[in-house]
Design a protein around this motif. Sequence first.
Motif, PDB file in Angstrom:
ATOM      1  N   VAL A  20      35.650 -34.128  29.962  1.00 29.58           N
ATOM      2  CA  VAL A  20      36.729 -35.115  29.845  1.00 29.58           C
ATOM      3  C   VAL A  20      36.194 -36.542  29.802  1.00 29.58           C
ATOM      4  O   VAL A  20      36.939 -37.473  29.445  1.00 29.58           O
ATOM      5  CB  VAL A  20      37.729 -34.990  31.026  1.00 29.58           C
ATOM      6  CG1 VAL A  20      38.313 -33.592  31.085  1.00 29.58           C
ATOM      7  CG2 VAL A  20      37.088 -35.366  32.357  1.00 29.58           C
ATOM      8  N   MET A  44      38.008 -40.093  28.444  1.00 28.21           N
ATOM      9  CA  MET A  44      38.339 -41.206  29.330  1.00 28.21           C
ATOM     10  C   MET A  44      37.772 -42.518  28.803  1.00 28.21           C
ATOM     11  O   MET A  44      38.442 -43.553  28.828  1.00 28.21           O
ATOM     12  CB  MET A  44      37.792 -40.916  30.725  1.00 28.21           C
ATOM     13  CG  MET A  44      38.424 -39.723  31.409  1.00 28.21           C
ATOM     14  SD  MET A  44      37.562 -39.269  32.940  1.00 28.21           S
ATOM     15  CE  MET A  44      37.861 -40.720  33.940  1.00 28.21           C
ATOM     16  N   VAL A  87      44.583 -40.679  31.325  1.00 25.87           N
ATOM     17  CA  VAL A  87      45.019 -39.298  31.579  1.00 25.87           C
ATOM     18  C   VAL A  87      45.130 -38.521  30.272  1.00 25.87           C
ATOM     19  O   VAL A  87      44.630 -37.390  30.155  1.00 25.87           O
ATOM     20  CB  VAL A  87      46.371 -39.293  32.329  1.00 25.87           C
ATOM     21  CG1 VAL A  87      46.954 -37.882  32.389  1.00 25.87           C
ATOM     22  CG2 VAL A  87      46.195 -39.849  33.732  1.00 25.87           C
ATOM     23  N   ALA A  95      41.606 -37.987  28.710  1.00 30.51           N
ATOM     24  CA  ALA A  95      40.853 -36.946  29.415  1.00 30.51           C
ATOM     25  C   ALA A  95      41.392 -35.558  29.072  1.00 30.51           C
ATOM     26  O   ALA A  95      40.624 -34.604  28.860  1.00 30.51           O
ATOM     27  CB  ALA A  95      40.922 -37.187  30.923  1.00 30.51           C
ATOM     28  N   PHE A  96      42.714 -35.428  29.003  1.00 32.03           N
ATOM     29  CA  PHE A  96      43.318 -34.130  28.700  1.00 32.03           C
ATOM     30  C   PHE A  96      42.943 -33.668  27.297  1.00 32.03           C
ATOM     31  O   PHE A  96      42.576 -32.500  27.092  1.00 32.03           O
ATOM     32  CB  PHE A  96      44.833 -34.218  28.837  1.00 32.03           C
ATOM     33  CG  PHE A  96      45.554 -32.951  28.473  1.00 32.03           C
ATOM     34  CD1 PHE A  96      45.488 -31.840  29.292  1.00 32.03           C
ATOM     35  CD2 PHE A  96      46.291 -32.865  27.302  1.00 32.03           C
ATOM     36  CE1 PHE A  96      46.140 -30.665  28.960  1.00 32.03           C
ATOM     37  CE2 PHE A  96      46.954 -31.702  26.960  1.00 32.03           C
ATOM     38  CZ  PHE A  96      46.876 -30.602  27.788  1.00 32.03           C
ATOM     39  N   VAL A 129      42.380 -33.276  35.186  1.00 26.31           N
ATOM     40  CA  VAL A 129      42.855 -34.631  34.891  1.00 26.31           C
ATOM     41  C   VAL A 129      43.553 -35.229  36.114  1.00 26.31           C
ATOM     42  O   VAL A 129      43.357 -36.403  36.452  1.00 26.31           O
ATOM     43  CB  VAL A 129      43.803 -34.605  33.677  1.00 26.31           C
ATOM     44  CG1 VAL A 129      44.540 -35.931  33.555  1.00 26.31           C
ATOM     45  CG2 VAL A 129      43.021 -34.319  32.404  1.00 26.31           C
TER      46      VAL A 129
END
Length: 303
Positions: free
Chosen positions: A57, A61, A72, A75-76, A197
């Motif tokens: 992730v 980010m 968020v 990262a997801f 996350v």
Amino acid sequence: MLLPSILFSKLIEPFSAPFMQRSLSVGVMVGLICAVVGTYLMVQRLALLGDAISHSVLPGMAIAYALEASIVIGAFIAGILSTIVINWIRARSDIKEDAAMGIVFSAFFALGIILITIIQKNEPIDLNHFLFGNILAVTFNDLRDTAIIAVAVIAVIILLYKELLFYSFDPLGAQANGLPINLLNLGLMVLIALTIVASLKIVGVVLVLALLIAPGATAYLLVPRFHQVMLLAAGFGVIASLSGIYVSYFTNIPSGPAIVLFAFGLFILALLFSPSQGVLTNPHTDSGSSPLWQEIKSLLPRR
């Protein structure tokens, strides 16, 4: 009476600070969902998958930070993309799953470090916040996002509990009974990505794996049934999160490492004192020596 009153006021001091209230609330939710989702990882022996997604992730980010978008969401997306790449490598080659995970997560993590280094040339970034979490950075938006993720993760697990349980213990049997194992696998990957996350602000990229695995492993030493393991693991995850955050407030140490050490401490206690599997609580051997001494002797070189 004055001294106990002062001591009590000092002990409850963290609960009066708004940022600690947010952090403790997030810690409860993160400890809960990490333990519950991590139980499936432990049963399927896919701890490395959690490590792969957590490290993968980082580039998402970094890109989201550079674009001033939601970290968020970045990262997801990166976490889901890493699982797609892992499954693609496994399906299109003879490379085993663990090797594919190692290749992908190390590449994604390296890419994330490079991107952060490039961003740092124009704007200073504390890399530790990405890697180990930052309790001071928990905002109301983080609390809201974590609550949404926690509700979604728990709701999916409740709705698909039997299907995920069947798939985790016997994927071939689940396929033979007509369950959509590919969708279940994808759904589990999404749950893992969402959980990671949600955990980033508290424990960071590097340490989230410990919070995913340690509570479930601790519970596994104490109770025999899967639902019992899951419930007890959730309790251990919450205790470790709250304890780590609480102690970090007074000692000025990073909350992520503190949480992980508490989770490890609970695991060691279970390993030593479990009624059925404890090193110190098992009956003595026929030779009269204790199980602990037998463990120590097994580690020594034989002549």
